[in-house]
Design an enzyme around this catalytic site. Structure first.
Site, short mmCIF file in Angstrom:
data_model
loop_
_atom_site.label_atom_id
_atom_site.label_comp_id
_atom_site.label_asym_id
_atom_site.label_seq_id
_atom_site.Cartn_x
_atom_site.Cartn_y
_atom_site.Cartn_z
N ASP A 83 0.84 -1.20 0.00
CA ASP A 83 0.00 0.00 0.00
C ASP A 83 0.88 1.25 0.00
O ASP A 83 2.07 1.18 0.32
CB ASP A 83 -0.90 -0.01 1.25
CG ASP A 83 -2.12 0.90 1.09
OD1 ASP A 83 -3.03 0.81 1.94
OD2 ASP A 83 -2.16 1.69 0.12
N LYS A 96 -1.65 7.84 6.63
CA LYS A 96 -2.37 7.37 5.44
C LYS A 96 -3.77 7.93 5.46
O LYS A 96 -4.20 8.51 6.45
CB LYS A 96 -2.40 5.84 5.43
CG LYS A 96 -1.08 5.21 4.98
CD LYS A 96 -1.13 3.69 4.97
CE LYS A 96 -2.20 3.15 4.08
NZ LYS A 96 -2.15 3.68 2.69
N GLU A 105 -7.96 -0.07 4.71
CA GLU A 105 -6.51 -0.23 4.56
C GLU A 105 -5.89 -0.73 5.86
O GLU A 105 -5.04 -1.60 5.88
CB GLU A 105 -5.86 1.10 4.18
CG GLU A 105 -6.12 1.52 2.75
CD GLU A 105 -5.54 2.89 2.45
OE1 GLU A 105 -5.42 3.71 3.37
OE2 GLU A 105 -5.19 3.13 1.28
O1 DER Z 1 -5.16 7.12 1.01
C1 DER Z 1 -4.20 6.36 1.21
O2 DER Z 1 -3.99 5.81 2.30
C2 DER Z 1 -3.20 6.22 0.10
O3 DER Z 1 -2.53 4.99 0.20
C3 DER Z 1 -2.22 7.35 0.26
O4 DER Z 1 -1.70 7.27 1.55
C4 DER Z 1 -1.10 7.31 -0.77
O5 DER Z 1 -1.66 7.73 -1.96
P1 DER Z 1 -0.71 8.05 -3.22
O6 DER Z 1 0.01 6.76 -3.51
O7 DER Z 1 -1.69 8.43 -4.29
O8 DER Z 1 0.22 9.16 -2.82
#
Ligand code: DER
Length: 231
Positions: A83, A96, A105
């Site tokens: 993630d 996050k 998540e």
């Molecule tokens: O919303 C979330 O948790 C996403 O994983 C974020 O933390 C990272 O998003 P990005 O990869 O578009 O920067």
């Protein structure tokens, strides 16, 4: 080097950790999107995986690309969760939730033996908090819990404004699970663990975007290449 290119490189590097037969949690956001795309190519080439998405958005992408999916109940434990993150701090503590998927998540990250974060290297910070901290709360409606949240935030040595998250046309953003989000603009979070527990104790809080002790590795892509950080 373009940010999207760095995200893709981090995603490609994390693909190395996926082996045949794995049960994999699929993150949400623009970096995780690259990971799902690249994973789909491996699936097409014969890789056997079963995946649990962390949002409706990722579910739709996985289905469209033919990545085998299941619910967390069906697979039980996960071998790996990959993630993104809005910030990667000391001890791989994360902020996050920029994409609003923090609840699922965190559930999926907790269900995985290993959580690997993929990001461009600008996400690495010495102190968390420059990125507003997402807090998922029951739809406050008439009963606002903002005041008790502000007290909790102050008790953990942080100050800052709570702003309701709105979508593009100005309506309150509603998460996959029907809750609303407040973003805490704190600037600095000197003690993430203290803030996490203070926020979690406020009635009406469903979840927050501090992921502490969950990520075991971060794969960061920068102009000088890939850096892998282990907790
Ligand atoms: O919303 C979330 O948790 C996403 O994983 C974020 O933390 C990272 O998003 P990005 O990869 O578009 O920067």
């Amino acid at each position: 080097v373009h940010a999207e290119d760095l995200k893709r490189r981090a995603a490609a590097a994390a693909l190395e950790y996926v082996t045949d037969g794995m049960r994999v949690g699929l993150g949400t956001g623009s970096t995780a999107r690259h990971f799902v795309e690249l994973l789909a190519e491996k699936v097409y080439a014969g890789l056997k995986v079963i995946c649990v998405p962390t949002s409706e958005q990722t579910l739709a992408q996985a289905v469209e690309l033919g990545v085998p999916i299941a619910t967390l109940d069906e697979v039980g434990e996960l071998d790996l969760c990959v993630d993104g993150a809005d910030e990667v701090g000391p001890g791989l503590a994360l902020v996050k939730g920029g994409g609003g998927a923090l609840l699922r998540e965190k559930i999926v990250a907790r269900a995985a033996k290993e959580m690997v974060v993929i990001a461009d290297s600008t996400k690495k910070v010495g102190v968390l908090g420059r990125f507003p901290l997402p807090i998922e709360i029951v739809d406050f409606g008439a009963v606002s819990i903002a005041r008790s949240l502000e007290e909790a935030i102050r008790s953990a040595g942080c100050v800052g404004e709570l702003r309701p998250r709105r979508d593009r046309d100005g309506h309150p953003f509603i998460t996959d699970h029907g809750h609303v989000l407040l973003d805490a603009h704190l600037g600095r979070i000197p003690d993430p663990a203290a803030l996490a527990s203070a926020i979690s104790e406020v009635p009406g809080v469903v979840e927050h975007g501090l992921f502490i002790g969950l990520a075991s590795r971060a794969v960061l892509a920068g102009a000088e290449g890939i850096v892998v950080l282990d907790r």
